[in-house]
Design a protein around this motif. Structure first.
Motif, PDB file in Angstrom:
ATOM      1  N   ARG A 209       0.846  -1.187   0.000  1.00  0.00           N
ATOM      2  CA  ARG A 209       0.000   0.000   0.000  1.00  0.00           C
ATOM      3  C   ARG A 209       0.884   1.241   0.000  1.00  0.00           C
ATOM      4  NH1 ARG A 209      -5.091  -0.080   3.752  1.00  0.00           N
ATOM      5  NH2 ARG A 209      -3.551  -0.864   5.237  1.00  0.00           N
ATOM      6  N   THR A 210       0.620   2.137  -0.953  1.00  0.00           N
ATOM      7  CA  THR A 210       1.416   3.354  -1.059  1.00  0.00           C
ATOM      8  C   THR A 210       0.958   4.381  -0.027  1.00  0.00           C
ATOM      9  OG1 THR A 210      -0.064   4.459  -2.632  1.00  0.00           O
ATOM     10  CG2 THR A 210       1.589   2.945  -3.536  1.00  0.00           C
ATOM     11  N   ASP A 211       1.707   5.469   0.060  1.00  0.00           N
ATOM     12  CA  ASP A 211       1.319   6.525   0.994  1.00  0.00           C
ATOM     13  C   ASP A 211       0.037   7.218   0.564  1.00  0.00           C
ATOM     14  OD1 ASP A 211       2.317   7.821  -1.212  1.00  0.00           O
ATOM     15  OD2 ASP A 211       3.866   8.946  -0.147  1.00  0.00           O
ATOM     16  N   LYS A 212      -0.399   6.957  -0.675  1.00  0.00           N
ATOM     17  CA  LYS A 212      -1.679   7.487  -1.145  1.00  0.00           C
ATOM     18  C   LYS A 212      -2.832   6.518  -0.888  1.00  0.00           C
ATOM     19  CE  LYS A 212       0.377  10.301  -4.820  1.00  0.00           C
ATOM     20  NZ  LYS A 212       0.425  10.559  -6.293  1.00  0.00           N
ATOM     21  N   GLY A 213      -2.503   5.369  -0.306  1.00  0.00           N
ATOM     22  CA  GLY A 213      -3.532   4.402   0.020  1.00  0.00           C
ATOM     23  C   GLY A 213      -3.885   3.440  -1.091  1.00  0.00           C
ATOM     24  N   ILE A 214      -3.085   3.389  -2.153  1.00  0.00           N
ATOM     25  CA  ILE A 214      -3.359   2.502  -3.284  1.00  0.00           C
ATOM     26  C   ILE A 214      -2.550   1.218  -3.139  1.00  0.00           C
ATOM     27  CG2 ILE A 214      -3.228   2.242  -5.788  1.00  0.00           C
ATOM     28  CD1 ILE A 214      -3.452   5.282  -6.008  1.00  0.00           C
ATOM     29  N   TRP A 215      -3.210   0.084  -3.339  1.00  0.00           N
ATOM     30  CA  TRP A 215      -2.515  -1.203  -3.321  1.00  0.00           C
ATOM     31  C   TRP A 215      -1.896  -1.446  -4.693  1.00  0.00           C
ATOM     32  CZ3 TRP A 215      -1.416  -3.900   0.909  1.00  0.00           C
ATOM     33  CH2 TRP A 215      -2.178  -3.673   2.070  1.00  0.00           C
ATOM     34  N   VAL A 216      -0.578  -1.506  -4.746  1.00  0.00           N
ATOM     35  CA  VAL A 216       0.138  -1.662  -6.011  1.00  0.00           C
ATOM     36  C   VAL A 216       0.815  -3.028  -6.072  1.00  0.00           C
ATOM     37  CG1 VAL A 216       0.526   0.813  -6.215  1.00  0.00           C
ATOM     38  CG2 VAL A 216       2.266  -0.606  -5.124  1.00  0.00           C
ATOM     39  N   VAL A 217       0.911  -3.563  -7.291  1.00  0.00           N
ATOM     40  CA  VAL A 217       1.562  -4.859  -7.510  1.00  0.00           C
ATOM     41  C   VAL A 217       3.068  -4.642  -7.579  1.00  0.00           C
ATOM     42  CG1 VAL A 217       1.748  -6.858  -9.031  1.00  0.00           C
ATOM     43  CG2 VAL A 217      -0.447  -5.668  -8.786  1.00  0.00           C
ATOM     44  N   GLN A 218       3.799  -5.388  -6.760  1.00  0.00           N
ATOM     45  CA  GLN A 218       5.253  -5.304  -6.789  1.00  0.00           C
ATOM     46  C   GLN A 218       5.889  -6.539  -7.408  1.00  0.00           C
ATOM     47  OE1 GLN A 218       6.283  -4.426  -2.646  1.00  0.00           O
ATOM     48  NE2 GLN A 218       6.441  -2.258  -3.178  1.00  0.00           N
ATOM     49  N   LYS A 219       5.262  -7.692  -7.202  1.00  0.00           N
ATOM     50  CA  LYS A 219       5.771  -8.938  -7.767  1.00  0.00           C
ATOM     51  C   LYS A 219       4.595  -9.798  -8.181  1.00  0.00           C
ATOM     52  CE  LYS A 219       9.960  -8.924  -4.916  1.00  0.00           C
ATOM     53  NZ  LYS A 219      10.774  -9.662  -3.927  1.00  0.00           N
ATOM     54  N   MET A 220       4.810 -10.628  -9.212  1.00  0.00           N
ATOM     55  CA  MET A 220       3.746 -11.505  -9.701  1.00  0.00           C
ATOM     56  C   MET A 220       4.333 -12.800 -10.242  1.00  0.00           C
ATOM     57  SD  MET A 220       0.958 -10.814 -12.752  1.00  0.00           S
ATOM     58  CE  MET A 220       0.070  -9.564 -11.808  1.00  0.00           C
ATOM     59  N   LEU A 221       3.658 -13.875  -9.944  1.00  0.00           N
ATOM     60  CA  LEU A 221       4.028 -15.189 -10.445  1.00  0.00           C
ATOM     61  C   LEU A 221       2.789 -15.818 -11.062  1.00  0.00           C
ATOM     62  CD1 LEU A 221       6.286 -17.403 -10.498  1.00  0.00           C
ATOM     63  CD2 LEU A 221       5.279 -18.278  -8.396  1.00  0.00           C
TER      64      LEU A 221
END
Length: 219
Positions: free
Chosen positions: A197-209
């Motif tokens: 979760r960013t400081d703006k409150g958005i859940w962002v993808v960092q890694k994917m399999l």
């Protein structure tokens, strides 16, 4: 062309992220260098929920406006847990944002960069660029199901889900031609994502399999 654009199928969870390009509709002989663009049949489509409007950071999320030949069905109902539901909502938008970048033929499209960081952003950029290089985009209908969200700490989470690509294909733009592929077990893909979760409150993808043809996702 000997090489065709493909749907994003894997971002490894290791430091050396590898982008796996696999056929979307999926004949069993397809592996690297084959494609997936959504088929134009959108009969089972349904609108996906927008990120929760109660989130004060909702205004920071980009508007994702896709053409009518693309549709998405997210069969992952709300859990009742505020954080888990936020992970699900932002993940829906992150999926669509990648397709928007492909439609826009822009490997640095701002919408998807809102939802991807680090290794995932770098590999996603390569994936989008493959479509740009081939002058192609996605078209058709996607279905997502069997989602399991876990919030591990205040600002870290994971999401495992299945994707049905059986009516998803690649479409070349000039001349316009949809590249339809037969439906096989490889039309169903299991994804495992790590989010922050960013400081703006958005859940962002960092890694994917991902695992194409996973037994967990077969109909």
């Amino acid at each position: 062309m000997t090489r065709r654009p493909v749907r994003l199928t894997a971002l490894t969870l290791t430091a050396a992220v590898a982008l796996t390009l696999s056929a979307c509709g999926g004949d069993d002989n397809s592996s690297e260098g084959k494609d997936k663009i959504a088929g134009a049949n959108t009969g089972d489509s349904s609108p996906s929920p927008s990120p929760a409007t109660s989130d004060p950071a909702a205004a920071t999320r980009p508007k994702i406006d896709l053409p009518s030949d693309l549709s998405y069905k997210f069969e992952w109902p709300k859990t009742g847990d505020k954080d888990k539901d936020a992970v699900l909502a932002d993940s829906e938008q992150s999926i669509k944002a990648v397709d928007l970048a492909i439609v826009n033929q822009d490997a640095l499209d701002k919408a998807y960069l809102t939802y991807y960081e680090g290794e995932a952003a770098a590999s996603t950029q390569e994936f989008i660029q493959a479509y740009v290089d081939e002058n192609a985009r996605v078209t058709g209908s996607y279905r997502y199901y069997d989602a399991v969200a876990q919030v591990r700490t205040k600002d870290t989470a994971s999401l495992v889900y299945c994707e049905d690509q059986s009516r998803a294909y690649d479409m070349y733009l000039k001349p316009q031609k949809v590249n339809k592929t037969p439906v096989t077990k490889n039309s169903y893909v299991l994804y495992n994502t790590q989010l922050a979760r960013t400081d703006k409150g958005i859940w962002v993808v960092q890694k994917m399999l991902s695992q194409r043809g996973s037994t967990k996702c077969q109909p």
